[in-house]
Motif scaffolding. Structure first.
Motif, PDB file in Angstrom:
ATOM      1  N   ALA A 118      -4.897   1.894  -3.724  1.00 38.38           N
ATOM      2  CA  ALA A 118      -3.732   1.270  -3.096  1.00 38.38           C
ATOM      3  C   ALA A 118      -4.139   0.292  -1.998  1.00 38.38           C
ATOM      4  CB  ALA A 118      -2.814   2.348  -2.532  1.00 38.38           C
ATOM      5  N   SER A 119      -5.141   0.657  -1.204  1.00 35.77           N
ATOM      6  CA  SER A 119      -5.606  -0.221  -0.128  1.00 35.77           C
ATOM      7  C   SER A 119      -6.212  -1.507  -0.693  1.00 35.77           C
ATOM      8  CB  SER A 119      -6.627   0.513   0.737  1.00 35.77           C
ATOM      9  OG  SER A 119      -7.149  -0.347   1.730  1.00 35.77           O
ATOM     10  N   GLU A 141       0.823  -1.208   0.000  1.00 29.33           N
ATOM     11  CA  GLU A 141       0.000   0.000   0.000  1.00 29.33           C
ATOM     12  C   GLU A 141       0.860   1.262   0.000  1.00 29.33           C
ATOM     13  OE1 GLU A 141      -3.663   2.137   2.506  1.00 29.33           O
ATOM     14  OE2 GLU A 141      -2.846   0.199   3.153  1.00 29.33           O
ATOM     15  N   GLN A 195      -3.443  -3.761  -2.080  1.00 31.56           N
ATOM     16  CA  GLN A 195      -2.706  -4.475  -1.037  1.00 31.56           C
ATOM     17  C   GLN A 195      -3.525  -5.637  -0.487  1.00 31.56           C
ATOM     18  OE1 GLN A 195       0.009  -2.790   2.207  1.00 31.56           O
ATOM     19  NE2 GLN A 195      -1.917  -3.045   3.332  1.00 31.56           N
TER      20      GLN A 195
END
Length: 447
Positions: free
Chosen positions: A122-123, A109, A126
């Motif tokens: 990004a979260s 992330e 991940q």
């Protein structure tokens, strides 16, 4: 051997390999389509996560490509001991690679945000990578075993096992993404879990087949024992292939990152177009691996004339497919884009025109993409990997990446400019790799 005989032999080996690569591609395609139906946000996160995961998987497969070349040459000499040693050490190196890169997937992330992705994307990426990363271990072992089977002229099972994986992936995704068949709705996490389960299942089947049907190679005997000589051979041949693959796939990963700068809709459209282009690339990749096997056999037989004529035949087959692909891409581009989107998605009308423009760009790089990967396969078959690595890196990163940024952002052509940069990089690689083989074709058999 005549050109027609070379073509027949290439297709006999290449068609099952093409089918297996396409079936493997369906694993990712299923995730993309189903997550696109689930939500645009999930699709965007899976696109960026999938780009980085695929980069690592392709790079880690460099040792599997080395196994193809070494086993093909050894098999042509009926050297079963070398076949077993090269394959076993390819498995060792693949596991070591997966372990080395796992931390980057687990803590992804932060660096994705650093690369300009939104916190939401990004979260989600991940979340996907922390689960899917465990599948890198069986996935790379599957690639080694598939390379081994292809090199000993057992490409058919590679196709059937990969089709089995693609089929069960649909079921797992249906159940785990959407919460069907009595299982919880897990969204992007469900897609990642499904991918891991599929890779483990395929590995078990491949191991069982190799042990039962090909006992003469005794592949898993003393699997835990190191063979220093074979390890050095596989590593010496495999690491330049891995870095060549890194240069190429990271170019596309960088393009995905740039598309993320243009927004979620542009990134989703890019993910769709990239899936379509990757599908056609699987045909060239299958021909390339078949050419690696054929070239390795020619080296083992010391057949210089067959090596050169076989290379010309492989390039011709790739060109014929590229021409057909261009006709389809220019003819019905919207058909490909709409297949990935929920008809009721409010972002659909924005994504479709972006996706169509990128499909047009994908059509334009077909010839260059096919030619460069066929040449790479040919050079790997004759165990020439280090100089091609530098030539490819120069093309992808010295030409393609700067061109993508300048055309996309400095000259403000947006996504079309980014994809035009990809064309520049692929065309440069094709020209330089053709030059490499042509300049040295007289020394490959005698070296």
């Amino acid at each position: 051997m005549s050109a027609s005989a070379h073509l027949s032999a290439l297709l006999r080996l290449g068609i099952p390999l093409i089918g297996s690569f396409l079936a493997g591609f369906l694993l990712g395609l299923t995730d993309t389509i189903m997550l696109g139906w689930y939500s645009v946000e999930a699709l965007a996160a899976a696109t960026i996560a999938g780009s980085f995961f695929m980069t690592l998987q392709v790079v880690g497969s460099g040792f599997a490509w080395a196994v193809t070349s070494l086993v093909a040459e050894a098999d042509a000499r009926s050297d079963t001991v070398q076949v077993r040693r090269a394959t076993r050490m390819g498995m060792w190196l693949s596991v070591a690679f997966a372990a080395a890169v796992m931390p980057a997937l687990w803590f992804s992330e932060g660096w994705l945000i650093g690369l300009g992705q939104t916190p939401e994307v990004a979260s989600g990426a991940q979340t996907y990578l922390r689960i899917a990363g465990w599948g890198l271990f069986p996935a790379l072992l599957v690639r080694v075993l598939a390379s081994y089977l292809s090199a000993v002229d057992r490409a058919g099972p590679v196709l059937w096992v990969t089709l089995f994986g693609a089929a069960i992936n649909v079921v797992f995704n249906y159940a785990l993404i959407f919460g069907n068949l009595g299982l919880p709705e897990l969204g992007i996490q469900g897609a990642a879990i499904a991918s891991v389960l599929v890779q483990v299942a395929m590995l078990v089947v491949f191991m069982g087949y190799a042990q039962r049907v090909l006992p003469q190679y005794d592949l898993f005997r003393s699997l835990w024992k190191i063979d220093a000589s074979a390890l050095r051979q596989v590593f010496a041949l495999g690491w330049p292939i891995a870095l060549t693959s890194l240069a190429e796939t990271s170019l596309f990963t960088a393009a995905s990152t740039m598309m993320g700068w243009l927004g979620t809709d542009a990134l989703a459209a890019h993910g769709i177009a990239l899936q379509v282009a990757t599908g056609t690339f699987m045909v060239h990749l299958g021909l390339s691996q078949a050419k690696t096997v054929r070239a390795g056999n020619a080296v083992g037989r010391r057949d210089a004339a067959g090596l050169i004529l076989g290379g010309k035949v492989a390039v011709g087959a790739s060109f014929a497919f590229s021409a057909a692909t261009m006709v389809v891409f220019f003819g019905v581009p919207d058909l490909f884009v709409t297949a990935f989107l929920d008809p009721d998605d409010p972002a659909r009308d924005v994504i479709i025109p972006i996706g169509v423009s990128l499909i047009y760009m994908a059509a334009l790089f077909q010839f260059a993409d096919g030619l460069q990967v066929i040449c790479l396969g040919l050079l790997r078959g004759v165990q020439d990997t280090r100089v091609p690595m530098w030539l490819a890196a120069l093309s992808y990163w010295g030409l393609g990446l700067p061109a993508a940024y300048v055309l996309g952002f400095v000259l403000d052509f947006g996504g079309v400019g980014v994809w035009a940069g990809l064309i520049v990089g692929l065309l440069g690689a094709a020209v330089l790799l053709v030059w490499r083989f042509t300049a040295r074709r007289g020394v490959y058999i005698t070296a």
